[in-house]
Design an enzyme around this catalytic site. Structure first.
Site, PDB file in Angstrom:
ATOM      1  N   PHE A 152      62.512 -30.603 -22.575  1.00  0.00           N
ATOM      2  CA  PHE A 152      62.285 -29.084 -23.022  1.00  0.00           C
ATOM      3  C   PHE A 152      61.810 -27.981 -22.476  1.00  0.00           C
ATOM      4  O   PHE A 152      62.030 -26.843 -22.716  1.00  0.00           O
ATOM      5  CB  PHE A 152      61.251 -29.802 -24.962  1.00  0.00           C
ATOM      6  CG  PHE A 152      61.785 -30.799 -25.372  1.00  0.00           C
ATOM      7  CD1 PHE A 152      61.973 -30.151 -27.349  1.00  0.00           C
ATOM      8  CD2 PHE A 152      62.602 -31.412 -25.714  1.00  0.00           C
ATOM      9  CE1 PHE A 152      63.338 -30.385 -27.799  1.00  0.00           C
ATOM     10  CE2 PHE A 152      63.167 -32.684 -26.450  1.00  0.00           C
ATOM     11  CZ  PHE A 152      63.365 -31.652 -28.055  1.00  0.00           C
ATOM     12  N   ARG A 153      60.448 -28.292 -21.512  1.00  0.00           N
ATOM     13  CA  ARG A 153      60.608 -27.156 -21.073  1.00  0.00           C
ATOM     14  C   ARG A 153      60.490 -26.638 -19.947  1.00  0.00           C
ATOM     15  O   ARG A 153      59.745 -26.542 -19.057  1.00  0.00           O
ATOM     16  CB  ARG A 153      58.708 -26.988 -21.385  1.00  0.00           C
ATOM     17  CG  ARG A 153      58.371 -27.074 -22.800  1.00  0.00           C
ATOM     18  CD  ARG A 153      57.171 -26.689 -23.115  1.00  0.00           C
ATOM     19  NE  ARG A 153      57.025 -26.383 -24.563  1.00  0.00           N
ATOM     20  CZ  ARG A 153      56.767 -25.682 -25.807  1.00  0.00           C
ATOM     21  NH1 ARG A 153      56.853 -24.543 -24.857  1.00  0.00           N
ATOM     22  NH2 ARG A 153      56.645 -25.910 -26.110  1.00  0.00           N
ATOM     23  N   GLN A 205      52.398 -36.085 -23.547  1.00  0.00           N
ATOM     24  CA  GLN A 205      52.870 -35.193 -25.008  1.00  0.00           C
ATOM     25  C   GLN A 205      54.112 -35.909 -25.042  1.00  0.00           C
ATOM     26  O   GLN A 205      55.051 -34.890 -25.886  1.00  0.00           O
ATOM     27  CB  GLN A 205      53.417 -33.661 -23.836  1.00  0.00           C
ATOM     28  CG  GLN A 205      52.624 -33.072 -22.886  1.00  0.00           C
ATOM     29  CD  GLN A 205      52.724 -31.825 -21.734  1.00  0.00           C
ATOM     30  OE1 GLN A 205      53.086 -32.453 -21.011  1.00  0.00           O
ATOM     31  NE2 GLN A 205      52.377 -31.103 -22.793  1.00  0.00           N
ATOM     32  N   HIS A 255      50.960 -35.394 -29.121  1.00  0.00           N
ATOM     33  CA  HIS A 255      51.460 -35.306 -29.933  1.00  0.00           C
ATOM     34  C   HIS A 255      52.354 -35.449 -31.015  1.00  0.00           C
ATOM     35  O   HIS A 255      53.029 -35.251 -31.707  1.00  0.00           O
ATOM     36  CB  HIS A 255      52.615 -34.262 -29.193  1.00  0.00           C
ATOM     37  CG  HIS A 255      52.732 -32.701 -28.024  1.00  0.00           C
ATOM     38  ND1 HIS A 255      53.137 -31.965 -27.421  1.00  0.00           N
ATOM     39  CD2 HIS A 255      50.794 -31.744 -28.608  1.00  0.00           C
ATOM     40  CE1 HIS A 255      52.257 -31.702 -26.406  1.00  0.00           C
ATOM     41  NE2 HIS A 255      50.966 -31.056 -27.262  1.00  0.00           N
ATOM     42  N   CYS A 312      53.921 -39.179 -45.819  1.00  0.00           N
ATOM     43  CA  CYS A 312      54.059 -38.692 -46.770  1.00  0.00           C
ATOM     44  C   CYS A 312      52.402 -37.812 -46.837  1.00  0.00           C
ATOM     45  O   CYS A 312      51.193 -38.089 -46.746  1.00  0.00           O
ATOM     46  CB  CYS A 312      54.276 -38.664 -48.517  1.00  0.00           C
ATOM     47  SG  CYS A 312      53.918 -38.014 -49.675  1.00  0.00           S
ATOM     48  N   CYS A 350      55.863 -39.769 -57.126  1.00  0.00           N
ATOM     49  CA  CYS A 350      55.042 -38.766 -55.492  1.00  0.00           C
ATOM     50  C   CYS A 350      56.756 -37.538 -55.226  1.00  0.00           C
ATOM     51  O   CYS A 350      57.018 -36.554 -55.234  1.00  0.00           O
ATOM     52  CB  CYS A 350      54.943 -39.377 -54.161  1.00  0.00           C
ATOM     53  SG  CYS A 350      54.729 -37.728 -53.299  1.00  0.00           S
ATOM     54  N   THR A 360      54.664 -33.120 -15.749  1.00  0.00           N
ATOM     55  CA  THR A 360      54.941 -31.507 -17.147  1.00  0.00           C
ATOM     56  C   THR A 360      54.405 -30.767 -16.557  1.00  0.00           C
ATOM     57  O   THR A 360      54.096 -31.027 -14.897  1.00  0.00           O
ATOM     58  CB  THR A 360      53.736 -32.382 -17.768  1.00  0.00           C
ATOM     59  OG1 THR A 360      53.330 -31.196 -18.370  1.00  0.00           O
ATOM     60  CG2 THR A 360      52.476 -32.251 -16.967  1.00  0.00           C
TER      61      THR A 360
END
Length: 244
Positions: free
Chosen positions: A34-35, A103, A121, A129, A154, A190
């Site tokens: 993603f980064r 991560q 994360h 819920c 609920c 990372t």
């Protein structure tokens, strides 16, 4: 390569190792980074908004549609641990005390067999819920376009068990404890751009333990490390396996 030989020696001699892992560890399993410099977030910054607490609160139905698309939930069962996950798991089977602070939200470290994994994360495989606390597994999330709590009276749209943008980090202290009990830190795959995860190497520095980083691209934290290797992670792991 001299750095890889030195790293192999450190790993061989260490009794307790903490790994900090990022998206680069899972790319060999087919999961997008993603980064990185050409990762998903750089393609479309709106993804951060669509995976935020604010957007879940504003429109939980559309949140789930975009969340499943962004994180490729339909493909999640196809992803399997790769050479890097398996290498770390093998170190544990060889008797080393291994802790992983990751991560990544794919749970592949646990699937590979490592027992002490701090999912910094959260993970993609479950949801909860927010009203009654009922938990739901991946099978349920896959069955419904928008998963709703089935508890009587609920019917709330459940929340995925990952840290959304705007959420507090609740695993930082646990991560620091893992670092404090280790005699070697290895940071793998990372960019160290996301806080407070990026602060963890500084914690290790305070304990004076040897630190090494293996990442494809340079990071802003490289100067903190005793050993810095910019190379393909799977290739480095293959060399380490031959040396250890």
């Amino acid at each position: 390569m001299k750095q890889i030989n030195q790293l192999a020696k450190l790993i061989s001699e260490a009794k307790s190792i903490v790994f900090l892992t990022g998206a680069g560890v899972s790319t060999a399993s087919g999961i997008p980074d993603f980064r990185s410099t050409d990762g998903i977030w750089t393609e479309d910054r709106s993804r951060e908004y669509y995976t935020s607490v604010d957007y879940y609160t504003k429109d939980p139905y559309d949140f789930w549609r975009k969340y499943k698309e962004i994180f490729q939930i339909k493909l999640l069962r196809n992803f399997q641990p790769n050479e890097v996950h398996n290498f770390i798991a093998e170190l544990e089977t060889q008797g080393k005390d291994i802790s992983i602070v990751t991560q990544n939200v794919d749970s592949l470290h646990s699937l590979a067999g490592n027992k002490h994994v701090v999912e910094y994360h959260g993970n993609l495989n479950t949801a909860t819920c927010p009203v009654c606390g009922a938990h739901y597994d991946l099978a349920y999330l896959m069955e419904h376009d928008v998963p709703v709590c089935t508890t009587t009276d609920c019917k709330t749209v459940v929340r995925p068990d990952i840290v959304l943008f705007g959420d507090p980090i609740t695993k930082h202290s646990e991560a620091e404890m893992a670092i404090a009990s280790s005699d070697l830190m290895l940071v793998l795959g990372t960019s160290l751009l996301v806080t407070p995860f990026s602060l963890l190497p500084s914690s290790a520095k305070q304990y004076g333990i040897p630190m090494a980083i293996v990442n494809r691209d340079p990071t802003p934290m490289d100067d903190l490390f005793d050993h810095v290797i910019h190379a393909d992670l799977v290739a480095v792991v293959e060399q380490l396996k031959q040396l250890i």
